[in-house]
Design an enzyme around this catalytic site. Structure first.
Site, mmCIF file in Angstrom:
data_model
loop_
_atom_site.group_PDB
_atom_site.id
_atom_site.type_symbol
_atom_site.label_atom_id
_atom_site.label_comp_id
_atom_site.label_asym_id
_atom_site.label_seq_id
_atom_site.Cartn_x
_atom_site.Cartn_y
_atom_site.Cartn_z
ATOM 1 N N ASP A 9 0.874 -1.159 0.000
ATOM 2 C CA ASP A 9 0.000 0.000 0.000
ATOM 3 C C ASP A 9 0.925 1.226 0.000
ATOM 4 O O ASP A 9 2.111 1.115 0.326
ATOM 5 C CB ASP A 9 -0.882 -0.041 1.247
ATOM 6 N N ASP A 11 -0.172 5.096 0.920
ATOM 7 C CA ASP A 11 -0.437 6.064 1.986
ATOM 8 C C ASP A 11 -0.451 5.380 3.344
ATOM 9 O O ASP A 11 -1.231 4.461 3.581
ATOM 10 C CB ASP A 11 -1.778 6.760 1.738
ATOM 11 N N ASP A 165 -1.584 -0.648 6.139
ATOM 12 C CA ASP A 165 -1.695 0.102 7.391
ATOM 13 C C ASP A 165 -3.133 0.368 7.797
ATOM 14 O O ASP A 165 -3.361 1.026 8.805
ATOM 15 C CB ASP A 165 -0.993 1.460 7.255
#
Length: 195
Positions: A9, A11, A165
């Site tokens: 991922d 961001d 995250d």
């Protein structure tokens, strides 16, 4: 190694962008009289901006041009990009495995924003594929973005390890049948205090 490819991922995983994104969200949505608290923002991590605008507008009983407002929010974010730093423990993995195994980015970001973030944190040339919100119809928690990254890397999903995250992204990785590493176990994003 129990994996043949790594998928990251962007961001909050490769780049500590979440505080800058939240500042941009607050400013943009305030123009339309919509409040968006920080806990809710984090709960929607991995969701494309246009989908977030649609969701918030629907909840408020408003009609907004979600594409235009999403672009407005992204432009506000880019004004904050100087504050974005790489997330070192994850970036170290990128450098460790670069050129050794296939690697991809799989993000809910718009492509032009993803490209700018990757360039800003010095990772523009590190990945074999980059799948963004424009590349799949369904978004996290659906597995599509990760499955498309695996397809582009030519690696079976069960042989991929995902770094994420956000809850939506962790769920998407699991649904894709991939091993998932939740970076929140070793990295805590900064929170914003806005009065």
């Amino acid at each position: 190694m129990s994996f043949d490819a790594l998928i990251f991922d962007l961001d909050g995983t490769l780049a500590d962008t979440m505080p800058a994104h939240y500042i941009a969200w607050r400013a943009t949505m305030a123009k339309y009289g919509i409040s968006f608290d920080e806990d809710r923002f984090y709960s929607l991590g991995g969701c494309p901006s246009q989908k977030i605008v649609e969701l918030l507008a629907e909840e408020q009983g408003m009609v907004l041009d979600s594409h235009t407002v999403a672009i407005e929010k992204e432009e506000a974010f880019l004004l904050e990009i100087a504050e974005v730093a790489p997330i070192e423990p994850v970036v170290e993995l990128v450098y460790e495995y670069r050129g050794r195994i296939p690697m991809a980015v799989a993000t809910g970001a718009m492509r032009y924003v993803a490209d700018l973030i990757l360039a800003h944190v010095g990772l523009a040339d590190c990945f074999d594929a980059c799948v963004t919100s424009e590349d799949t119809e369904r978004h996290k928690p659906h597995p599509d973005v990760f499955l498309e990254a695996a397809r582009q890397l030519k690696v079976e999903p069960e042989h991929c390890r995902v770094y994420e995250d956000a809850d939506l992204g962790v769920e998407a990785g699991r649904r894709a049948g991939m091993e998932v590493v939740d970076v929140r176990n070793f990295f805590t994003p900064r929170r914003i205090t806005i009065s």
